[in-house]
Enzyme design. Structure first.
Site: not given
Ligand SMILES: [Zn+2]
Length: 431
Positions: A65, A67-68, A99, A157, A184, A283, A310, A314
């Protein structure tokens, strides 16, 4: 580039084979060629010898899990920078969420991500397809086409699937491809407007909370739907003691449900928000001490199958704002290894279980290669120095984003060498 490599002097830990003893490895042509007693390859003709004395030699860690951010949010992270962070953190493979912008809801985007991963040539990347078109929660995405292109699971997710009927269809449809639906679990009505866990601390800080029940009602609903359909459900980032209890009883009934927990949820509590630090905002939110302890117990007894990061990069401009307006999520690929080793240090996990939670179980859940080091398997290997101490410095993180609540922490344990397909893709500077 496929030179023979010997990894010598280390402690081989492979839960799939039930092995935890001093053994040497010989890697050739991208695969494990042989595993023998220490010193067996001393006279072998090899291109490179890796000194693994005082180290653990384990099947490459797999993050199911992360996010790239590519395509669309390259200012936060790219496939190249994200996989650089992965291999520096000991991960040989990562599964990335859908996403992005455009959303990974079509074979074209899936192929784009895989092309970027091949160009980077670092960790293996397993795209996760969107469950719904555009993550809009209305119609199923092109799951069959994405499956042909290489997705290993589906998930919206970042967003919950509010419509139970859609979730039912996703579980039924994905069962045809034997891939899991990653959940999620968050009730949008209960979570609306919340910035942190709802409890005594949120009241004291005057911040709107997200109750534990926002997660638990969805975990409960989706377990019921998994049992109705026979589909495979994987609960992402379980964060509450109630979720743990639901998964435990579902497993006891034989439901096809698995679950993951993140290092931040089993390490920190909502007290970390007290300084209004945007890097403590994620979250699901950091919960109470009882929740954190329930996650730790669930990792120990196997109720929670896997540790996942996860990893959610950012930009600082999205974090250094009022807490209410800060983006949700933290980077995690480079700190998961030492944070999870704390569970071994505290005798909650045996080293074999640690490898199971970070490699063997993720491989099984995603149905991908790795998770074991038998002769003949693909040579994805992580060499871990469990005693190495280092400080988390933003400037040293490979990730393009630095949003971590662990900046300045002294960590114990790190990957000193990461190999993917028998190729060294990361080496730590060794003292
Ligand atoms: Zn999520």
């Amino acid at each position: 580039m496929n030179g023979t490599i010997a990894i010598e002097g280390g402690r081989l830990i492979d839960p799939a084979a039930g092995v935890d003893e001093p053994l040497d490895l010989l890697l050739e042509a991208g695969h494990v060629r042989a595993i023998e007693k220490p010193g067996a390859f001393r006279s072998a003709d090899v291109a490179r010898r890796i000194d693994a004395r005082k180290c653990w030699v384990v099947p490459g860690l797999i993050d199911l899990h992360c996010h790239l951010r590519e395509p669309g949010y390259e200012y936060k992270e790219t496939v190249a920078t994200g996989t650089a962070a992965a291999v520096a953190g000991g991960f040989t493979a990562v599964a990335c969420m859908a996403n992005t912008n455009p959303v990974n809801d079509s074979a074209a985007v899936t192929r784009f991500i895989l092309e970027r991963a091949a160009e980077a040539g670092l960790a293996r990347v397993y795209p996760i397809g969107a469950l719904s078109q555009g993550l809009a929660g209305e119609r199923l995405a092109e799951i069959a086409e994405m499956h042909d292109a290489g997705i290993v699971a589906v998930s919206d997710d970042g967003k919950p699937v509010a419509d139970a009927g859609l979730m039912r269809h996703a579980l039924e449809y994905c069962a045809m491809f034997s891939i899991p639906v990653i959940d999620h679990a968050e009730d949008p009505g209960l979570a609306a407007g919340g910035a942190m866990h709802e409890g005594r601390t949120s009241i004291r800080l005057g911040l709107k909370g997200i109750p534990a029940a926002a997660e638990e009602v969805m975990v409960s609903r989706d377990i019921a739907l998994a049992e109705l359909t026979g589909g495979r459900l994987h609960i992402a980032h379980a964060s509450t003691r109630g979720s743990v209890a639901l998964v435990r009883t579902a497993k006891a009934r034989g439901a096809r449900v698995t679950a993951e927990a993140t290092p931040h949820h089993f390490t920190l509590t909502d007290q970390a928000v007290a300084e209004y630090d945007g890097n403590a905002k994620m979250n699901p939110p950091l919960r109470e001490a009882e929740d954190r302890d329930a996650l730790r117990d669930a990792l120990a007894d196997g109720t929670i199958d896997a540790i996942a990061t996860d990893h959610a990069p950012h930009h600082r401009d999205e974090k250094e704002v009022e807490f209410d307006n800060a983006a949700f999520g933290i980077v995690g690929l480079e700190t998961a290894l030492p944070l999870s080793l704390r569970l071994v240090e505290e005798s909650l996990l045996k080293p074999l279980d640690w490898v199971r939670r970070l490699s063997t179980a993720p491989a099984e859940i995603l149905g991908v290669a790795g998770g074991t080091l038998n002769a003949g398997v693909v040579a994805d290997v992580t060499v871990v120095d469990p005693q190495a101490e280092w400080r988390v410095e933003a400037s040293a993180l490979k990730s393009r984003s630095k949003n971590s609540p662990f900046l300045g922490w002294t960590m114990k344990g790190r990957a000193i060498c990461t190999l993917v397909g028998g190729r060294i893709v990361y080496e730590a500077p060794r003292k």
